[in-house]
Design a protein around this motif. Sequence first.
Motif, mmCIF file in Angstrom:
data_model
loop_
_atom_site.group_PDB
_atom_site.id
_atom_site.type_symbol
_atom_site.label_atom_id
_atom_site.label_comp_id
_atom_site.label_asym_id
_atom_site.label_seq_id
_atom_site.Cartn_x
_atom_site.Cartn_y
_atom_site.Cartn_z
ATOM 1 N N ILE A 56 3.655 12.331 -47.553
ATOM 2 C CA ILE A 56 4.827 13.201 -47.564
ATOM 3 C C ILE A 56 5.724 12.785 -48.722
ATOM 4 N N ASP A 57 5.995 11.486 -48.834
ATOM 5 C CA ASP A 57 6.727 10.973 -49.990
ATOM 6 C C ASP A 57 6.568 9.463 -50.126
ATOM 7 N N ASN A 58 6.112 9.040 -51.316
ATOM 8 C CA ASN A 58 5.892 7.619 -51.596
ATOM 9 C C ASN A 58 7.139 6.776 -51.420
ATOM 10 N N GLN A 59 8.286 7.304 -51.864
ATOM 11 C CA GLN A 59 9.507 6.503 -51.878
ATOM 12 C C GLN A 59 10.033 6.247 -50.474
ATOM 13 N N VAL A 60 9.811 7.203 -49.586
ATOM 14 C CA VAL A 60 10.222 6.992 -48.199
ATOM 15 C C VAL A 60 9.442 5.823 -47.613
ATOM 16 N N GLN A 61 8.145 5.789 -47.918
ATOM 17 C CA GLN A 61 7.306 4.695 -47.428
ATOM 18 C C GLN A 61 7.783 3.352 -47.985
ATOM 19 N N THR A 62 8.125 3.340 -49.279
ATOM 20 C CA THR A 62 8.620 2.108 -49.889
ATOM 21 C C THR A 62 9.912 1.664 -49.206
ATOM 22 N N TYR A 63 10.789 2.625 -48.943
ATOM 23 C CA TYR A 63 12.056 2.277 -48.290
ATOM 24 C C TYR A 63 11.822 1.652 -46.915
ATOM 25 N N LEU A 64 10.897 2.236 -46.133
ATOM 26 C CA LEU A 64 10.656 1.741 -44.773
ATOM 27 C C LEU A 64 10.285 0.251 -44.804
ATOM 28 N N SER A 65 9.424 -0.132 -45.758
ATOM 29 C CA SER A 65 9.053 -1.538 -45.869
ATOM 30 C C SER A 65 10.193 -2.376 -46.419
ATOM 31 N N ALA A 66 10.934 -1.797 -47.369
ATOM 32 C CA ALA A 66 12.055 -2.530 -47.966
ATOM 33 C C ALA A 66 13.078 -2.904 -46.903
ATOM 34 N N ARG A 67 13.287 -2.007 -45.929
ATOM 35 C CA ARG A 67 14.246 -2.311 -44.868
ATOM 36 C C ARG A 67 13.772 -3.526 -44.060
ATOM 37 N N ASN A 68 12.470 -3.568 -43.770
ATOM 38 C CA ASN A 68 11.945 -4.717 -43.029
ATOM 39 C C ASN A 68 12.086 -6.019 -43.826
ATOM 40 N N LEU A 69 11.826 -5.924 -45.123
ATOM 41 C CA LEU A 69 11.950 -7.120 -45.968
ATOM 42 C C LEU A 69 13.416 -7.570 -46.034
ATOM 43 N N ALA A 70 14.333 -6.577 -46.067
ATOM 44 C CA ALA A 70 15.761 -6.917 -46.099
ATOM 45 C C ALA A 70 16.152 -7.650 -44.814
ATOM 46 N N ILE A 71 15.559 -7.242 -43.686
ATOM 47 C CA ILE A 71 15.866 -7.913 -42.425
ATOM 48 C C ILE A 71 15.387 -9.364 -42.470
ATOM 49 N N ALA A 72 14.168 -9.561 -42.999
ATOM 50 C CA ALA A 72 13.632 -10.927 -43.108
ATOM 51 C C ALA A 72 14.552 -11.784 -43.960
ATOM 52 N N GLU A 73 15.038 -11.211 -45.060
ATOM 53 C CA GLU A 73 15.921 -11.952 -45.964
ATOM 54 C C GLU A 73 17.224 -12.306 -45.255
ATOM 55 N N GLU A 74 17.751 -11.323 -44.528
ATOM 56 C CA GLU A 74 19.008 -11.539 -43.818
ATOM 57 C C GLU A 74 18.869 -12.617 -42.752
ATOM 58 N N MET A 75 17.675 -12.704 -42.161
ATOM 59 C CA MET A 75 17.436 -13.709 -41.135
ATOM 60 C C MET A 75 17.160 -15.085 -41.741
ATOM 61 N N GLY A 76 17.162 -15.148 -43.081
ATOM 62 C CA GLY A 76 17.007 -16.424 -43.760
ATOM 63 C C GLY A 76 15.569 -16.868 -43.982
ATOM 64 N N PHE A 77 14.637 -15.924 -43.981
ATOM 65 C CA PHE A 77 13.232 -16.291 -44.207
ATOM 66 C C PHE A 77 12.797 -15.960 -45.627
ATOM 67 N N ASP A 78 11.899 -16.775 -46.174
ATOM 68 C CA ASP A 78 11.322 -16.428 -47.473
ATOM 69 C C ASP A 78 9.888 -15.922 -47.311
ATOM 70 N N THR A 79 9.411 -15.891 -46.061
ATOM 71 C CA THR A 79 8.042 -15.451 -45.806
ATOM 72 C C THR A 79 8.016 -14.567 -44.569
ATOM 73 N N VAL A 80 7.316 -13.441 -44.671
ATOM 74 C CA VAL A 80 7.096 -12.621 -43.484
ATOM 75 C C VAL A 80 5.594 -12.484 -43.283
ATOM 76 N N MET A 81 5.162 -12.688 -42.024
ATOM 77 C CA MET A 81 3.732 -12.610 -41.729
ATOM 78 C C MET A 81 3.450 -11.332 -40.965
ATOM 79 N N ALA A 82 2.513 -10.536 -41.497
ATOM 80 C CA ALA A 82 2.120 -9.288 -40.838
ATOM 81 C C ALA A 82 0.619 -9.338 -40.568
#
Lengths: 308, 248
Positions: A56-82
């Motif tokens: 539907i749109d590439n940028q929307v998909q990028t944003y969805l992941s960026a939000r998760n990465l921002a949460i990890a950063e806010e929680m003080g992590f430098d690594t997220v495991m998926a």
Amino acid sequence: MADKDRKRVAYYPGCTLEGTGHAYNRSTKAVGKELGLELVELKNWNCCGAMEVKNIDNQVQTYLSARNLAIAEEMGFDTVMAPCNGCYHNLKKAEYDLEHNPTAIAANQRISQKAGHATYHPGKVETIHALDWLIDAVGLDEMARRAQGRLKGMKVANYYGCMYTRPRHIFPEKDKGPGSESTLKPHFMDDILAAAGAENVEFPLKTACCGGAHALSDSDISTRLVLNILETAEACGAEVIATECPTCHTGLEMHKVRAEKTLGRKTNIKILYFTQLLGMAMGLSAKKVGVNENYLDSSDLLKSKGLG
Amino acid sequence: MPIHEKSLIRPENLVTNDNLVIDGVDVSGHWSTFIKSRTVTDYNEAMQEEIAAMPGGENIHRCWQCGSCTNACTVNAVNPEFNPRYWIYLIRTGMEEELLRDKDIIWQCVSCNKCTYACPRDVFPEGVMKATAHWLELKGHTGKSPSSHFDDDFTESIIDTGMIEEARVLLTFFKRTKQPLAQPWLIALITSLLKKMPVGYLFRLGFLTVFRPKVRNWSKNRVALQEYVDERKAAQRAALGMTGKGDH
């Protein structure tokens, strides 16, 4: 890569691990706990967009992941495991796009601001897979010590699927020579299960596609692709296919049944998550690693090997 | 599987006459079979730009027709008619009528990214396939494919709640594509699941179906995402020279 402390990482299970792939969620957590690793779940995470939103749109998909990465950063992590290949792939892709694609950068900034949270900038949080996590945080020697060869005599075909290695450009840490993962012939799962005593068969379809994206929208092609994987694994002498992706795992299970019902082609090979095999090798019960949550039954094989 | 090339001599272009006399010489029989001359006049000169305006199609202009994509293709190994290189060629040369012959299979790309892995020019053929499939639908050449229904169901759910709830997405999907739920293999799968599922897990699944999982405080995200998607869709329609909002 290995210089970071991976014993305590942010954990992004994703939607599938809350639903059809719950066995993978349970076994990943159980293995982590058994090995003394701490997984801290991302607070209020959202879906990564799977394989659909980008159409539907590439940028929307990028944003969805960026939000998760921002949460990890806010929680003080430098690594997220998926552990889910789809989530892992999308986080990696977002990281790449936010570094290289001006349209993605602008869209992420705009949507993040409107939504009222911090904009994620690349380079802050590294995304790793459950395979990287175990190898970096624990190491093969320690896993071998814990497993004491309990998977001895088990013939395993390791199946990685598409999203773990392709496309190459979003995985800058792969293909870097000895010790790194290969995108052409991945081996981290082979290494882990070999450390636990398993006998890995030479399996040419490690990164073949199971048709997961069209598991329901184009079932006939998916069934043919899955049947090819199952029959090839059997022909290679494997008793079980080890998986590391909930979409592949469910796809293999579903279309194993469908191939039998619609094409009359029955296969006997078992399908288990690598975390389930590793967990049981470390002495965890079958129930603890969620074997009963798999769609298909593997108890006869596990019994014959004295596992679970 | 060898690289497959479509023959340009199609059965419908072969003409055999029962009796044919040319310049007083009887050429009936074997020698009276001719290939109709083939003239292409209806080029769509905007076609490459139109595909490039769809999500995933941005890099189509980079292709130099090496054929690595088709050679690596998962679907091509199952169905030799599925030929990404050929379609990229048709799009770049504007041969819309030729492309439309394959309009009903282009959506079948399984997004395995083997083509993208193999491509030496960063065309991202996987994206081009998705872009082409959406283009065909937007132009009205095909109806919505099951794959597009799935894309829509997923995206709607995510924009709405920030998450997907599998059972709900699947049910919507089955309904929209008018597939029966009572297929023998689905029944076999669900029976096998019910036989050994612990009660607690089933309860949890039921719970998730009634109480939809949601990301907390998602309302601002929903507005921002919906606005962005609407804007992008309008831009796509504009690039295709279409006016109005449409339902796509």
